[in-house]
Design a protein around this motif. Structure first.
Motif, mmCIF file in Angstrom:
data_model
loop_
_atom_site.group_PDB
_atom_site.id
_atom_site.type_symbol
_atom_site.label_atom_id
_atom_site.label_comp_id
_atom_site.label_asym_id
_atom_site.label_seq_id
_atom_site.Cartn_x
_atom_site.Cartn_y
_atom_site.Cartn_z
ATOM 1 N N HIS A 111 2.446 1.248 -4.220
ATOM 2 C CA HIS A 111 1.694 0.143 -4.529
ATOM 3 C C HIS A 111 0.410 0.478 -4.515
ATOM 4 O O HIS A 111 -0.299 1.397 -3.539
ATOM 5 C CB HIS A 111 1.865 -0.797 -3.192
ATOM 6 C CG HIS A 111 2.975 -1.477 -3.170
ATOM 7 N ND1 HIS A 111 3.710 -2.617 -3.783
ATOM 8 C CD2 HIS A 111 4.421 -1.319 -2.587
ATOM 9 C CE1 HIS A 111 4.853 -2.848 -3.717
ATOM 10 N NE2 HIS A 111 5.424 -2.038 -2.907
ATOM 11 N N ARG A 112 -0.287 -0.218 -5.350
ATOM 12 C CA ARG A 112 -1.775 -0.070 -5.685
ATOM 13 C C ARG A 112 -2.169 1.485 -5.620
ATOM 14 O O ARG A 112 -3.025 1.907 -4.919
ATOM 15 C CB ARG A 112 -2.635 -0.648 -4.361
ATOM 16 C CG ARG A 112 -2.189 -2.053 -4.343
ATOM 17 C CD ARG A 112 -3.315 -2.795 -3.266
ATOM 18 N NE ARG A 112 -3.268 -2.629 -2.008
ATOM 19 C CZ ARG A 112 -3.994 -2.021 -1.297
ATOM 20 N NH1 ARG A 112 -5.171 -1.784 -1.591
ATOM 21 N NH2 ARG A 112 -3.851 -1.857 0.038
ATOM 22 N N ASP A 121 1.021 -1.106 -0.067
ATOM 23 C CA ASP A 121 0.058 0.152 0.042
ATOM 24 C C ASP A 121 0.946 1.274 0.057
ATOM 25 O O ASP A 121 1.584 1.392 0.960
ATOM 26 C CB ASP A 121 -1.049 -0.123 1.168
ATOM 27 C CG ASP A 121 -1.995 1.141 1.198
ATOM 28 O OD1 ASP A 121 -2.078 1.673 0.166
ATOM 29 O OD2 ASP A 121 -2.583 1.259 2.104
#
Lengths: 415, 415
Positions: free
Chosen positions: A75-76, A49
């Motif tokens: 991330h993401r 994340d």
């Protein structure tokens, strides 16, 4: 070193390591081989994340590897994930490409000054092998110059390992020393009138070694040698692409390649690679036969369009460099305060952090273990990667942990 | 041929083709190169659902290519998509593998009798190159026997094209004729005591040619030659894997390989490839260096676990064979009724449909165009693929269209 700090990894990760040892050669292979994972480091991950990754035991780390490069927005990232989700909900792998392929090719042609066209693959090695194949098709020549120790992929013509590789796989590869004009010139002379391509990394980022940016003199010499021989200058921007300059990493030294390979950060973690090339190589590129079952999938290309859009919007290279400088300045100050001699080399967005007089990188490994135990995921032999999720606050939080890690290391090394 | 039936593709698809021609060499490359797409066929797709694909102009087709193989459960299978979505929501490309890697390796070892271990890649060519590298590492020998005309990937050692490929790339590849024991024996003799591997396709599925299943005699001879020489028998199950037999396609002829490569259908469209091997090759597999930036991503492995689970649950090979038989029986009857001489070869789940006395496949192409205009997507030069979404009802619907296509072709060819 505080061994107890490393104990929490003994549960889910240990069980997976044991199971992997039974059904995976060596417990894991390649750059993630089990034997190369430092003691106490998690091998298996559950998610990520922003600037953080989570291992299978639920421990979060501030991530300075960014999945070994692909994660450039964090991330993401919502915009990328939304683009992937949208195409995935319609269908990803179809009987032909989606419109994203055209949009992405247009975007690359617009973004990268040398590029008149683009093609897409899955691995960085696919991109580099495609470049070499196109160069040979265009020139009718065979010799390829590549820097000794440079990484261009783990396929026979360029793998860092010779295990299972034949001499013939390397028959037409001639080595030179990066940034050494004399050795490059000598290699070109050795190739003689059979020179198809000079392959150059964006910068010297060999494993476990001080990084070097390309000198302007070296870059100009590579360009001139190719021009004189009618050979292709091939830029391996697989690792560095889009982190240093959206137009290609050698824009910074004022030299444009004929062909370039990209992968890693192009789609913020979705599997994709790309080759771009100039008009003079278009015909050869149309003639070679390179393909793969998944090369036309829509979701990774949708992800790349979203990634590049965001990188443009925020002027990513500038921000990544600033983040890298903040991190490096902090580490340097801490190391010196705790009595260590640190060498941080390469572009700030992709720093190699080495301890001096640490040939076997044991001190580096011990430092990374101390940092890990305090929630910061580093690497002691490979360059690291910054992402746009590495805000000042995140870096400062990481630096608090590394300060404590240096302190622990100082205690340990004084024993 | 009813040219007007092909006109609807002139809108979004045509515009994308024009844009692609500007920024993609040849308008598209590889097996999906623009020049190989029959006139009137869409080149760009928007999505898929079950046994159907949709082009960018919103036209749906019953899909007998299944994305050139990957789609085995049908487009957007709920269980696979849910597995992908779940991992994707946590994070796909991380600093190391997810637990799915271990679960998938365990599943393959359990499913495939010869397999003691597994490794994962992205392309079928990655899997086959890895097999050859492991075979050479294990044996210390160099020669690789491969059938003339067989497809093992589009990389220099095995590409069907020699453009941009050097003689040295093929220096240690010796050709034999598939299903010809004498030629195989002669090739092994030529390799002499330098034989590292015999590479065999699951069956003979060369482009635009009658397919042949392997004879038991040929399979046994390949096994015996490898045993005698201490070489690796390498099964290329990239195209056929999991459609014919979940334990590997040569289970049907009672011969087990030492190493096998898989890709296409393993994850129902998610990008993944795999190598499985026996105990005797584990040590060599642990020694070679093969890797890629995206080889450890969690979502494709989660997809593979879900795909294999579903394939086991429904006994997929049996159902796919039945579906293929229904389709072939219908086509054969229709062709004969309309006065055409059709040859359908290979395993029913992967049929090659050729017209006799049609060396340039012009009749086949015209038939595919008529079928396309009636909502059925076929291929006249490459084997096709059935999926579990090809229910009796879907096949019967497709056969209604092909009946009309044969009728139109009969009118056309009588002109």
């Amino acid at each position: 070193m505080a061994d107890t700090l490393l104990q929490p990894h003994s549960s889910a990760d240990t069980r997976l390591k044991e199971r992997a040892a039974a059904v995976v050669p060596g417990g894991m292979w390649g750059h993630q081989r089990a034997a190369a994972v430092p003691r106490g480091f998690p091998q298996f991950f559950a998610g990520g994340d922003g600037a953080r990754v989570r291992d299978v035991d639920g421990r979060d780390y501030i991530d300075f590897m960014c999945s070994w490069g692909p994660i450039i927005l964090g991330h993401r990232h919502p915009a990328v994930d939304e683009a992937v989700r949208r195409q995935f909900q319609a269908g990803d792998c179809l009987d032909g490409p989606t419109e994203h392929l055209v949009v992405l090719a247009e975007m690359l042609v617009e973004t990268i000054p040398h590029a008149a066209w683009a093609m897409f693959q899955k691995n960085g090695a696919d991109a580099m092998t495609t470049c070499v194949t196109i160069a040979r098709a265009a020139t009718g020549k065979r010799k390829v110059l590549a820097a000794a120790g440079a990484y261009h992929g783990a396929v026979p013509w360029c793998s860092p390992s010779l295990v299972g590789v034949t001499a013939e796989d390397r028959a037409h590869v001639v080595n030179y020393t990066y940034n050494d004009v004399e050795s490059l010139t000598a290699a070109a002379a050795e190739a003689g009138d059979d020179l198809a391509a000079i392959v150059v990394s964006a910068f010297r980022h060999d494993i476990s070694r001080t990084q070097e940016l390309p000198s302007r003199e070296f870059a100009a010499a590579a360009r001139a040698l190719c021009d004189r021989a009618g050979a292709a200058l091939v830029l391996d921007d697989v690792r560095a692409g889009f982190r240093l300059d959206l137009g290609g990493s050698w824009e910074r030294v004022g030299v444009r390649p004929d062909l370039a390979g990209y992968s890693k950060a192009i789609a913020n973690g979705q599997p994709l690679a790309a080759v771009t090339g100039g008009e003079a190589f278009r015909e050869a590129a149309a003639k070679v036969f390179v393909t793969g079952s998944f090369w036309y999938g829509g979701a990774p290309m949708a992800a790349a369009v979203a990634t590049l859009t965001e990188l443009h919007r925020v002027n990513a290279p500038e921000r990544l460099e600033a983040a890298g400088r903040r991190f490096a300045a902090g580490l340097t100050e801490q190391a010196s305060r705790h009595g260590f001699d640190l060498e941080i080399s390469g572009p700030p967005a992709m720093p190699m952090v080495l301890f001096k007089d640490d040939a076997e990188r044991l001190l580096g490994e011990a430092f990374c273990q101390e940092a890990l135990a305090r929630g910061v995921y580093l690497n002691h032999r490979h360059n690291m990667f910054l992402s746009l999720a590495h805000t000042d606050a995140v870096i400062d939080e990481a630096l608090e942990a590394t300060d404590a890690a240096f302190a622990a290391l100082a205690v340990k090394t004084r024993d």
